[in-house]
Design an enzyme around this catalytic site. Structure first.
Site, PDB file in Angstrom:
ATOM      1  N   SER A 214     -24.594  41.339 -68.306  1.00  0.00           N
ATOM      2  CA  SER A 214     -24.586  42.747 -67.976  1.00  0.00           C
ATOM      3  C   SER A 214     -23.790  43.539 -69.219  1.00  0.00           C
ATOM      4  CB  SER A 214     -23.541  42.547 -66.836  1.00  0.00           C
ATOM      5  OG  SER A 214     -23.444  44.197 -66.421  1.00  0.00           O
TER       6      SER A 214
ATOM      7  N   ASN B 190     -17.603  52.824 -62.139  1.00  0.00           N
ATOM      8  CA  ASN B 190     -17.939  52.550 -63.603  1.00  0.00           C
ATOM      9  C   ASN B 190     -19.772  52.888 -63.517  1.00  0.00           C
ATOM     10  OD1 ASN B 190     -19.440  50.481 -62.532  1.00  0.00           O
ATOM     11  ND2 ASN B 190     -17.773  49.110 -62.657  1.00  0.00           N
TER      12      ASN B 190
HETATM   13  C1  GN1 Z   1     -13.185  47.884 -63.330  1.00  0.00           C
HETATM   14  C2  GN1 Z   1     -14.512  47.565 -63.370  1.00  0.00           C
HETATM   15  O1  GN1 Z   1     -15.257  48.248 -64.054  1.00  0.00           O
HETATM   16  N1  GN1 Z   1     -14.707  46.058 -62.864  1.00  0.00           N
HETATM   17  C3  GN1 Z   1     -16.011  45.739 -62.924  1.00  0.00           C
HETATM   18  C4  GN1 Z   1     -16.380  44.368 -63.500  1.00  0.00           C
HETATM   19  O2  GN1 Z   1     -15.460  43.441 -62.569  1.00  0.00           O
HETATM   20  P1  GN1 Z   1     -14.348  43.019 -62.751  1.00  0.00           P
HETATM   21  O3  GN1 Z   1     -13.830  41.908 -61.614  1.00  0.00           O
HETATM   22  O4  GN1 Z   1     -13.251  43.962 -62.752  1.00  0.00           O
HETATM   23  O5  GN1 Z   1     -14.204  42.231 -64.125  1.00  0.00           O
HETATM   24  O6  GN1 Z   1     -17.849  43.704 -63.388  1.00  0.00           O
HETATM   25  C5  GN1 Z   1     -18.197  43.812 -62.167  1.00  0.00           C
HETATM   26  C6  GN1 Z   1     -19.689  43.251 -62.241  1.00  0.00           C
HETATM   27  O7  GN1 Z   1     -20.457  44.061 -63.192  1.00  0.00           O
HETATM   28  C7  GN1 Z   1     -18.306  45.321 -61.620  1.00  0.00           C
HETATM   29  O8  GN1 Z   1     -18.940  45.218 -60.392  1.00  0.00           O
HETATM   30  C8  GN1 Z   1     -16.702  45.810 -61.500  1.00  0.00           C
HETATM   31  O9  GN1 Z   1     -16.759  47.046 -61.253  1.00  0.00           O
HETATM   32 MG    MG Z   2     -24.344  45.376 -65.043  1.00  0.00          MG
END
Ligand code: GN1
Ligand code: MG
Length: 547
Positions: A68, A376
Site C-alpha cells: 500500500s 486518510n
Molecule cells: C492513521 C492511519 O492512517 N492508519 C492507517 C494504517 O493503519 P495503522 O494501523 O495505523 O498502521 O494503514 C491501514 C492500512 O492501509 C489503514 O487502514 C489505516 O487507516
Molecule cells: Mg492502500
C-alpha cells in the site's frame, strides 16, 4: 483427492525457507514488512487461501500482494474473503500461527488446521492472486501460487492490479457475475458506463470545471487511471503524474499529502484552485487538494469525502421518495469538525470504530446506506440488499431513483477504491456545480497533527472505546487527559500501528500551534511511559516540519 502434506515441507524447505526469526502478526491490513523476508510468508498464505476456499465450499478467495502506502523495500499480503471483505478475525489468528511456525512444523500445523476445522481436502479450491507494481511483487506472487498448487488448488493470476480491482473480481465471480464481470474490462466498463450516463454530455456546470491533476504515487493506480482514460473519450479531463518514473509513495501519493499536509512532488505548477487528486500505492485511498491564489495548500481528505457523499446521497434519496436510513462511519482519526458537521448540519447518525477497513465496512453494513471513510481517504459506500431492491423498483418510474442506480454502479462497494471514489466525487461536484472552494467551505477543519513514536514494544499500549482511550500502560491515559485539558478544543489519542513498528499519536486543537504543541507533549509522554527508543520527541524549532 489425496493431498500429500509431506510435499509441503519439502517445498517449503527447498523453495521458501523461513528466513525471518522474528514473529510477525496479521495486522490492520495483513502481513507487511521488508520484502526480503516475505517469500515464506507468501508461500504459506497461498496454502492458507487454498484451505479457506475449501472450507467455504470452493468460493473464490483473493490474495493481494502489496504494501500500500509503505516505502519501496516493503511488501505485504492480505487475504480477501468471498464477499470482498477482509479475512475474518478467527482466520487472522490461524494465519499468524501458520507464518510463524518453523519449516519443520509446517506439515503438522497444516494437518492440525485441516483437522480442527474439519476441512474436506477433496473439495475444490479457487484462489485469485494479484499484485501491485513493486519490483519484488512478481517473485512473491509466484510463492503464493506455489502455496496454492502444493495443496492442489486452482489459482488464477491477475497480474498487476489495484487492491480494489482484486476485491471486485472476487465478488464478481462469487456472485456468478451479478456484481460485474471478473475481468479488467468488466471493471472498467461497469464504472465508466455509469459515470458517463450520470454526467451526460454537458461536462462543465456552474463553478465545476472538467479538469483534474492525478498523482499516481508511482504505483499501480497511475497505470490503471491511464487505462480508464483510454476508454473514456474525454468525459473526464485528467492528466496523470507520478506514473512510475520514481519510487513508489516517495514524496507523493495520498499518505504523503495527508500526513505532510503539502502537495506531492512531481506535479506541475497548476493554476490556483485546480483539483489535484492523490491515490496511494495500491489505489485504495484517495485525497483531494488544491493550492489557492495565495499559495495556501488546502486538503480535502476522507472526512470531506464522506460528508460530501452523504450530503449528496441524502438529497438524492429524498428525491426518490424512499424511506432508507443512511449512516456515516468514521474512526478516531476523523477531524472533530467533520463529526460536528455531520451531527449538527447533516443530522446523520455517525459511528466511531477502530482503525482498519474491516471495522468500518462491517459497521456500515448496519445501515440501508452506509458511508464509511478513514480520514486518510480509505472508504466506500455500501447499500443493503433491501435498499438496492427498493431503488431498482422505484427506478422504473422515478428519474432520481434511476440516477441513484447508476450512482451505485460507479461505486466499488467491495472496498475503498481510489479511482471509483474519485469518479463519484467528480459526479457530485459536477451535479452541484461546485469547485474545490465550494466543497472546502462546508466546514472548517480543526488543525491537527499525526506523529510516530518508536518504542521497544508497541503492543504494551492497549486501547478501548474505539481506540480513543488507553488501558495500558498505567498512567498513560490519566497523563494524556491532563495535557489535553490545557488546550482549547484539544483532543488526542495514541494507539499502536497495525502496519508499522511505531505508536501513532494524533492531536487536534483550535490553532495550528496548539495542535503541534499538544501532539509533541503527548508524544513525549508516550516515549516516557511506553518504553520510548531514541530521542524524546520534541517540537522542531520552526514549527513546520512533521515526522
Ligand atoms: C492513521 C492511519 O492512517 N492508519 C492507517 C494504517 O493503519 P495503522 O494501523 O495505523 O498502521 O494503514 C491501514 C492500512 O492501509 C489503514 O487502514 C489505516 O487507516
Ligand atoms: Mg492502500
Amino acid at each position: 483427492m489425496a493431498v500429500n502434506l509431506r510435499a509441503l515441507y519439502a517445498f517449503a524447505r527447498e523453495m521458501y525457507p523461513k528466513k525471518n526469526p522474528n514473529p510477525i502478526q496479521y495486522g490492520t491490513a495483513g502481513f507487511r514488512g521488508d520484502a526480503k523476508y516475505l517469500d515464506s510468508v507468501m508461500y504459506r498464505m497461498g496454502v492458507l487461501a487454498c484451505l479457506r476456499s475449501r472450507f467455504l465450499d470452493g468460493k473464490v478467495i483473493g490474495v493481494m500482494i502489496t504494501a500500500s502506502h509503505n516505502p519501496e523495500p516493503d511488501n505485504g499480503v492480505k487475504l480477501i474473503d468471498p464477499q470482498g471483505e477482509m479475512l475474518v478475525g478467527s482466520w487472522e489468528e490461524i494465519a499468524t500461527k501458520l507464518v510463524n511456525v518453523s519449516d519443520k512444523e509446517l506439515e503438522a500445523t497444516v494437518a492440525g488446521i485441516i483437522e480442527d476445522l474439519g476441512i474436506d481436502i477433496g473439495k475444490k479450491s479457487n484462489v485469485y492472486v494479484g499484485m501491485d507494481n513493486r519490483y519484488h511483487s512478481p517473485q512473491l506472487l509466484k510463492a503464493v501460487c506455489d502455496g496454492v498448487l502444493s495443496l492442489k488448488g486452482n489459482v488464477k493470476e491477475f497480474g498487476i492490479v489495484t487492491t480494489p480491482m482484486m476485491h471486485f473480481y472476487v465478488v464478481a465471480q462469487n456472485t456468478s457475475k451479478a456484481y460485474g464481470l471478473p475481468t479488467e474490462e468488466g471493471y472498467y466498463t461497469k464504472l465508466i458506463t455509469a459515470f458517463e450516463k450520470i454526467r451526460g454530455t454537458k461536462l462543465e456546470k456552474g463553478n465545476y470545471k472538467n479538469k483534474i491533476v492525478f498523482d499516481g504515487a508511482n504505483g499501480v493506480g497511475a497505470r490503471k487511471m491511464l487505462q480508464f482514460l483510454k476508454r473514456m473519450n474525454g468525459s473526464l479531463n485528467c492528466e496523470v503524474f507520478n506514473k512510475g518514473e520514481g519510487k513508489i509513495n516517495h514524496e507523493c501519493g495520498a499518505d504523503f499529502v495527508k500526513v505532510q499536509q503539502k502537495p506531492s512532488s512531481g506535479l506541475p505548477i497548476t493554476e490556483p484552485n485546480t483539483r489535484c487528486v492523490s491515490v496511494d500505492g495500491d489505489a485504495d485511498r484517495v485525497v483531494y487538494f488544491f493550492t489557492d491564489e495565495n499559495g495556501q495548500f488546502n486538503l480535502l481528505d476522507g472526512d470531506r469525502i464522506a460528508t460530501l457523499i452523504a450530503d449528496y446521497l441524502m438529497d438524492l434519496v429524498r428525491k426518490c421518495g424512499l424511506d432508507l436510513n443512511l449512516g456515516i462511519v468514521q474512526t478516531a482519526y476523523a477531524n472533530g469538525a467533520s463529526t460536528d458537521y455531520i451531527v449538527q448540519k447533516l443530522k446523520v447518525p455517525v459511528a466511531c470504530v477502530p482503525t482498519g477497513v474491516k471495522h468500518l465496512h462491517h459497521k456500515a453494513q448496519e445501515y440501508d446506506i452506509g458511508v464509511y471513510f478513514e480520514a486518510n481517504g480509505h472508504g466506500t459506500i455500501v447499500f443493503s440488499a433491501k435498499a438496492k431492491e427498493m431503488i431498482r423498483k422505484s427506478a422504473e418510474t422515478n428519474e432520481s431513483s434511476a440516477t441513484l442506480l447508476n450512482v451505485i454502479d460507479v461505486i466499488n462497494e467491495t472496498v475503498g477504491d481510489a479511482i471509483s471514489d474519485m469518479l463519484l466525487i467528480e459526479t457530485i461536484l459536477h451535479s452541484k456545480g461546485w469547485d474545490v472552494k465550494d466543497w472546502l467551505n462546508t466546514y472548517v477543519d480543526l488543525p491537527n497533527l499525526l506523529l510516530k513514536v518508536k518504542v521497544q514494544d508497541r503492543n504494551c499500549i492497549t486501547t478501548t472505546n474505539a481506540e480513543r482511550t488507553c488501558v495500558t500502560p498505567n498512567g498513560l491515559q490519566e497523563g494524556l487527559d491532563k495535557i489535553v485539558a490545557n488546550y482549547q478544543r484539544g483532543r488526542s489519542f495514541v494507539r499502536p500501528s497495525g502496519t508499522e513498528d511505531v505508536v501513532r499519536v494524533y492531536a487536534e486543537a483550535a490553532s495550528r500551534e496548539d495542535a503541534e504543541l499538544l501532539a509533541y507533549e503527548v508524544a513525549a509522554l508516550v516515549h516516557k511511559l511506553a518504553g520510548g527508543v531514541g530521542e524524546v520527541p520534541t517540537l522542531p524549532p520552526k514549527h513546520n516540519s512533521h515526522i
